[in-house]
Each structure stands twice: as C-alpha cells, then as structure tokens.
Design an enzyme around this catalytic site. Structure first.
Site, PDB file in Angstrom:
ATOM      1  N   GLU A  53      11.651  10.639  -6.388  1.00 42.45           N
ATOM      2  CA  GLU A  53      10.361  10.625  -7.076  1.00 42.45           C
ATOM      3  C   GLU A  53      10.576  10.404  -8.574  1.00 42.45           C
ATOM      4  O   GLU A  53       9.874   9.624  -9.225  1.00 42.45           O
ATOM      5  CB  GLU A  53       9.650  11.963  -6.812  1.00 42.45           C
ATOM      6  CG  GLU A  53       8.207  12.002  -7.242  1.00 42.45           C
ATOM      7  CD  GLU A  53       7.553  13.363  -6.982  1.00 42.45           C
ATOM      8  OE1 GLU A  53       8.151  14.188  -6.248  1.00 42.45           O
ATOM      9  OE2 GLU A  53       6.464  13.594  -7.514  1.00 42.45           O
TER      10      GLU A  53
ATOM     11  N   VAL B  19       0.876  -1.176   0.000  1.00 43.96           N
ATOM     12  CA  VAL B  19       0.000   0.000   0.000  1.00 43.96           C
ATOM     13  C   VAL B  19       0.911   1.224   0.000  1.00 43.96           C
ATOM     14  O   VAL B  19       1.785   1.354   0.859  1.00 43.96           O
ATOM     15  CB  VAL B  19      -0.910   0.011   1.245  1.00 43.96           C
ATOM     16  CG1 VAL B  19      -1.770   1.260   1.271  1.00 43.96           C
ATOM     17  CG2 VAL B  19      -1.787  -1.240   1.276  1.00 43.96           C
TER      18      VAL B  19
END
Ligand SMILES: Nc1ncnc2c1ncn2[C@@H]1O[C@H](COP(=O)(O)OP(=O)(O)OP(=O)(O)O)[C@@H](O)[C@H]1O
Length: 708
Positions: free
Chosen positions: A228, A90
């Site tokens: 990122e 998750v």
C-alpha cells in the site's frame, strides 16, 4: 510453320554458350523463367503454362510489391493502434472506513524526456460534488468498510454492486471485456482473523466474477501495508511528474494516513537504521530508486481515536466486565461539551483492568489480552485542550501500545517507530487523512501545524450542537477535536518531521492510482531508447501477434520471391544463401509454398528436371519437344531459404510471479516494483528486499526484478 519455329528454338539453344548468358536463350525469359514461345508449349505432354503478356507481367510485379508493402503497413497500423488504444482499470479500495471504486483510463503518450510515457486519468463522470456536502473526496464509495460485513452476504453485495455499476458507466461498453478489475483490501480486512477475511474475499469474488470486467481470484486480495505504501509513493511521484524523467528528479516521500494505518515511503535509507524488510529497489526508466516503505498499524485516524478512548477507559479503572454490561461512561477530553453518544471500542478490552477477558457469547475471536474484543461504551464530552493534546501524544507513542522497553522518549527519538524502522528523510507529501483534516479546518496547503492546532483548539471549545452544525454534514465530525493535535503529534513527536519538510497533497492522490499505473506498465511494455523515451516498444500481445507474424512471414516470402527474380545476376549466385541448391523439395526449407504461383527458371536449380542450355540432358532433349512443365521443374518455382534461426520477438513481457503468504492468504505481490526498465523490452521488477517479511517477502525474494 510450327516445325520451323521449333527449329528456331533449337538453334537458339545452340547459340547459347554460357550459363550466365541466359539472355541469349531467347525462348526463356531470363527474368521470369517463363517460356516466351507459346508454340513450344503446345508440344509439351503436360499442360502448358499460360504465359502472360510481358507488359502486363512487368506491371504486375511492382503492383504486387506495392500491395504487399501496403498490406504490411496496414497490419502494423492495426497492431499498433490496437496496442496504443486506451486501457481501463477498475480498482476497488476496501478500507476500514469504506469501499471506493476508482476507474482509470491509461494511454501511451508521446515519449519525451520530460514526461512519462503513460498518461493516466481518473474517470469521474456523474460525480457532481454537492457543494453542501462535507465529503472530502469526490469518489464513489459505500460505507461501512468490508471488515464490518463479515458473514453478511447481502451487506457485501450492497457494498460492491453499486460501485461496479457505476464503473461500468464510466467505461465504453466495447472496452468492458478488456478492462481489468482489482479488489484490494487494506488495514481493516488485514487485521481480521483468517477465516473472516477469507470469507470476505471469497464472497467478494462471487460478486465480482459476475461483472463484465476481467477479474481473477488472485486480484481479489489483501495487500500488505508495504505494498500500500509503495503504490502510494508511485501515485504521488507520478502525479508530481518525478517518475521516469531525465535528468533525474528528486522524488517526494509519502505519508498516507488512512483510517487504520499510516503508510510511510521515502527514497533513501539510513545506514545505521538499515532494515532489509523495509527496503525496496525500483528501477523506473533509467533511474534506480532505493525506497524505504512501511506501514504503521493502529496509527490511522479512526484507530488512533479508538486508542484514545481505550486510554481514558483504562484511566478510570474500568474492567471488561463493566464494559460488557454496557454501562460505562468514558469522559473524553477531546469531545465537546454536550456530546454523548454510544461508541464501539476496539482497544478498550485490551487495556481493561483484570487481565483475562470474560467469555463473551458469540465472539469466537477472543485473544489472550482481549485483543479484538469489541466493547460498547458511552462517550461523554468533557473538553480539556491540554489533556486532549497529552492524550494525542499517548496515542502516538509506541511504547504505550507495545512491549517496547524502556519506554520511548518522543523528544529523543521518533516515538511512533520501533528501533527496527528507518527514520523518515527528505521532503514528504502528506496525503489522505492529513488532507482530510486540513480540509475540515479550511486550511490551505501552506498552513502550518501550529495553524492546525489553533483551529483544533477553537473547534474543541465549541459546544457540540454548535460544532456539528458549523461544518457541512460528513462522517466523524466529533473526532476532529482529537484529530488536530493527533496529526501534529504524529508528525512532530512520532516521526520527527517538521513543518518545512511537508506539503499537503491533494485528495486525488491515492494508492489506487499506483496500482493502475503498474498494471498499465505491464500492459504497455515500454523500452526507453538512447535518449529518454525515444524508442517506444509495445508489449507483444501473443494471441494477436502470432497470426500477424505468420501472415507477414508468408507475405515476406512472396515478396522475396519477386525480389529474387529481379535481382541483378550477381546476387543470384550460388554462394548466396537464397540460391543454395535444394533439390529435395519444391517448398522452401520452411515448407511454406509461395502463394503466388509464379515459376521461375534459375541456373542454379540443377535438379534433374531442370534444363540448362549447356547441360548434356538439355542438349539431348533438343530432339524432343520442350516441355515447360519439365523445364520449369518444381524446384525452380521456389525460393530456397536457408535454414536460419527464426526467433519470435522477445518483446513480450516477462513478469515474475510469486506469492507470499500473510499467514492468512495467498497474496500475489508480483506487481510490486514492476515498472519500466531500460533493459530490453521487458518489464523488470527492480524492487528488491533482501529478506522475508510479513508483506512482500516471497514476492520480492528473487532480487525483485521484473522486466517490462
Ligand atoms: N469522503 C470522505 N469525506 C470526509 N472524510 C473522509 C472521507 N473518506 C474518508 N474520510 C476520512 O479520512 C480518513 C481516512 O480515510 P481513508 O479512506 O484514507 O482510509 P481507509 O482506506 O478507510 O483506511 P485504511 O486503509 O487504513 O483502512 C477516514 O478515517 C475518514 O475520517
């Protein structure tokens, strides 16, 4: 009659003339070292052995070996099925626009040279997309972004709890406890002052630790722009089937446009513009990749629009005092006529006339140049396409927003990039914000930037009341008049990337997929065989593995015990390690007694109590009753294993963990670059950046090699 039998036994002993010729010693089964004559046993002072029926004994041995093999197979099956079972991840993406949850199911797939050994799937049960909704993504999200929820515990809980609840529903309950939960915050939280971001992460952790998933404080963090960017590149190239395949495939560059920042990642580097801080070495399978990755803060869609507002604010000569009074009207050329709304501007104060900002009560974060001071203005639509296009170019040009001197000429160099940043090269997938803009204007992936501009111009010319109802309800409709020329300028002038070098990616490519892949890569440590992914080796799960290893080892000893008894005589000779004399103990050198209580007679076990047919003591003992308990002394009942180095499997995953300090938070960036390496069965973080930099420096400092 008993005496006669004893005499017979004595005679038999005499007949035996050779140590090797044990078969002539008829009272002892040379195969099993067991007395055949139960009568002799009755003369023993110790309790005689229960002598099994020879036929039954012969059957018992193969059955035991087969049972042993079946047990091993069963244990291996349990072990591998445990390892190969799906794993769930998750990932909470805390962006400036909102917080989203992604649930991934990872599984090992049949290794093949043309595919990647891990299959990963995004779970979206119950996310029925409303056709009337203009939302670009079918994802579970809450708004606003976390950065707007500083010191708002209720708001934070409201933002996170529904996402966790939804994630729980996606994953079978039995797997909740083995599901890893990560919360990674991006540009919105990244730009907050340290105390604010720390408060957010601490309080987010308080919420997350109550979930049934596995979560650690270190997994609740801000990721750097470079991380990122890298995660996005992994996600894109996994999705495109370019990762870890042989023969090597060209990878795509990624341009990931967020609300606040733009992430740029591509393979290759320019010698002239080499920057150690943006350079990453990654090894995936047997393929090395030299990546360049960086993030351009302030180049995301929302922040670029904010800069355009600030620019107009400045143009009209407003001061911060005007803004604080709240009566400033900003006439914006990229807003439709009829548009009039309040707007909170983040960059206006920094560009305002008058230098030092006035002290604003309650705002502790004033910087010297008013950076961070938010002001509220009224935006008024005064559409002008030419001016709007020019404003978009200003938003792209770095020299308008920094101290870069002399000013950058967008015709000559990519003006969104400082001199220190390598120029993009190769073919790019433009994702996230680019996808959102294309989708908003109903453009196909084949559409050119000219098409985007054309659609933008048409949209700008509409009256606001018409424009806003011409599209399905969604956030930021008013900004798309600006967004069209902005993305065109960003690519063309800002990065010097042309139409033919870009493909518009789908909305399903998000950096969070890269996070899940890297985590799955750690969990399923994969070693590539000689040919592609021929050999798949699972990561050793230590708590699970140790009992299995011990049990297997015990069983192995037992099996060896049997095998030894049946070995041809040649193999029982003393020079063979199994048969080295060890008179000290009845156990093996590892002190593991055989769980099977079979005793055997061996000619090389010459301890005092062991009788051999020609040994003087054996002869001397002839006058006494033969004691199987003595004759089959303790030593004889065990396999002598030589001391040999017993190495536990080296298949465990070795990760290099390090943290880097953003100046705000300890950030664990160990996952960067961690991927599958062909070296041994270890994860090797192969990404390398030679010097420190704000984002990844210390995590990649030691050559950035993680073994998988
Ligand atoms: N569900 C959505 N529907 C329509 N547009 C969206 C949706 N989500 C995001 N957008 C638009 O896409 C832009 C980029 O969003 P994205 O989620 O990629 O950025 P972010 O994670 O908030 O950015 P950052 O990481 O820079 O803070 C947003 O500014 C918004 O305009």
């Amino acid at each position: 009659m008993v005496f006669a039998k004893l005499q017979g036994a004595k005679n038999n002993l005499r007949i035996s003339s050779s140590l090797q010729d044990l078969s002539s010693y008829r009272n002892i089964d040379p195969e099993h070292g067991l007395l055949r004559d139960p009568i002799n046993a009755s003369f023993s002072k110790t309790k005689p052995l229960q002598l099994p029926n020879p036929v039954r004994r012969k059957c018992l041995a193969p059955i035991a070996i087969i049972a042993f093999l079946l047990l091993i197979l069963f244990l291996l099956y349990i072990f591998y099925s445990h390892q190969a079972s799906p794993k769930y991840y998750v990932v909470l993406d805390c962006g400036s626009t909102g917080t989203r949850v992604y649930v991934y199911k990872a599984q090992v797939q049949q290794p093949h040279s043309t595919n990647f050994p891990i299959a990963i799937q995004s779970l979206k049960d119950g996310l029925r997309k409303n056709p009337a909704s203009g939302r670009a993504y079918d994802r579970m999200e809450t708004e606003p972004g976390l950065d707007k929820l500083v010191r708002n515990v209720t708001g934070l809980k409201t933002a996170l709890k529904p996402l966790l609840k939804w994630a729980q529903k996606q994953i079978p309950e039995a797997s909740h406890r083995s599901t890893s939960l990560f919360l990674y915050a991006t540009a919105g939280v990244r730009r907050l002052p340290f105390d604010d971001s720390k408060w957010l992460l601490d309080n987010a952790w308080n919420v997350l630790k109550g979930s049934p998933f596995v979560c650690r404080r270190a997994w609740v963090k801000i990721i750097s722009g470079t991380e990122e960017a890298y995660f996005g590149w992994i996600a894109l190239n996994y999705d495109s089937g370019n990762l870890g395949v042989e023969p090597r495939k060209e990878t795509y560059g990624a341009l990931d446009l967020g609300g606040s920042s733009l992430q740029v990642t591509f393979e290759g580097y320019n010698q002239q513009h080499f920057n150690s801080e943006t350079s990453l070495y990654v090894r995936i399978g047997s393929v090395n990749h030299h990546l360049t990755a960086y993030s351009l803060t302030g180049y995301g869609l929302n922040e670029a629009f904010d800069k355009s507002v600030a620019r107009v604010f400045k143009k009209f000569g407003y001061s911060v005092a005007d803004a604080v009074k709240g009566n400033v009207e900003v006439k914006h050329p990229c807003l439709q006529s009829g548009y009039k709304e309040r707007y909170t501007c983040s960059h206006c104060a920094a560009l305002a006339k008058g230098g030092e900002s006035p002290k604003v009560e309650g705002n502790e974060n004033l910087l010297g140049k008013n950076e961070g001071l938010k002001t509220t203005v009224t935006l008024v639509g005064v559409p002008n396409w030419q001016e709007c296009s020019a404003l978009a170019k200003v938003a792209v040009n770095l020299s308008e927003w920094s101290d870069v001197s002399p000013g950058l000429d967008c015709e000559i160099q990519p003006c969104a990039l400082g001199d220190d940043l390598p120029r993009p090269m190769g073919h790019f997938y433009v994702i996230s914000g680019f996808f959102v803009v294309y989708r908003f204007f109903n453009l196909s992936a084949e559409a050119t930037l000219e098409d985007v501009l054309e659609k933008g111009r048409e949209f700008c010319e509409k009256r606001w009341d018409v424009a806003k109802t011409s599209v399905a309800p969604q956030p930021f409709i008013e900004q798309y008049c600006f967004r069209a020329p902005y993305i065109a300028s960003l690519l063309r002038e800002g990065l010097h990337i042309t139409d033919k070098s870009i493909t518009v990616g789908s909305g399903s490519i998000t950096w969070t997929l890269g996070v899940a892949l890297l985590e799955a890569g750690k969990a399923y440590s994969v070693r590539f065989g000689l040919r592609g992914f021929g050999l798949l080796q699972m990561k050793m799960n230590i708590p699970f593995l140790v009992p299995i290893l011990i049990l297997s080892f015990i069983l192995l000893l037992c099996a060896l015990s049997w095998v030894v008894n049946w070995m041809p005589r040649f193999f029982r000779r003393q020079y063979l390690p199994f048969f080295r004399h060890n008179s000290g103990s009845s156990a093996s050198v590892l002190n593991i007694p055989s769980p099977f209580r079979f005793r055997r007679w061996s000619p090389i076990n010459s301890g005092d109590r062991i009788k051999t047919p020609l040994s003087p003591r054996a002869a001397a003992s002839q006058g006494r009753s033969f004691s199987p308990g003595q004759g089959l002394g303790d030593n004889s009942g065990n396999i002598q294993l030589m001391e040999s180095p017993f190495h536990p499997s080296t298949g465990s995953v070795v990760h290099s963990y390090s943290s880097n300090n953003l100046g705000q938070l300890q950030v664990d960036s160990s996952s960067i670059g961690a991927f599958w390496s062909s070296h041994r069965s270890q994860m090797r973080l192969q990404s390398r950046r030679s010097q420190s930099r704000e984002d990844l420096h210390s995590s990649l400092a030691e050559t950035h090699m993680v073994k998988v």
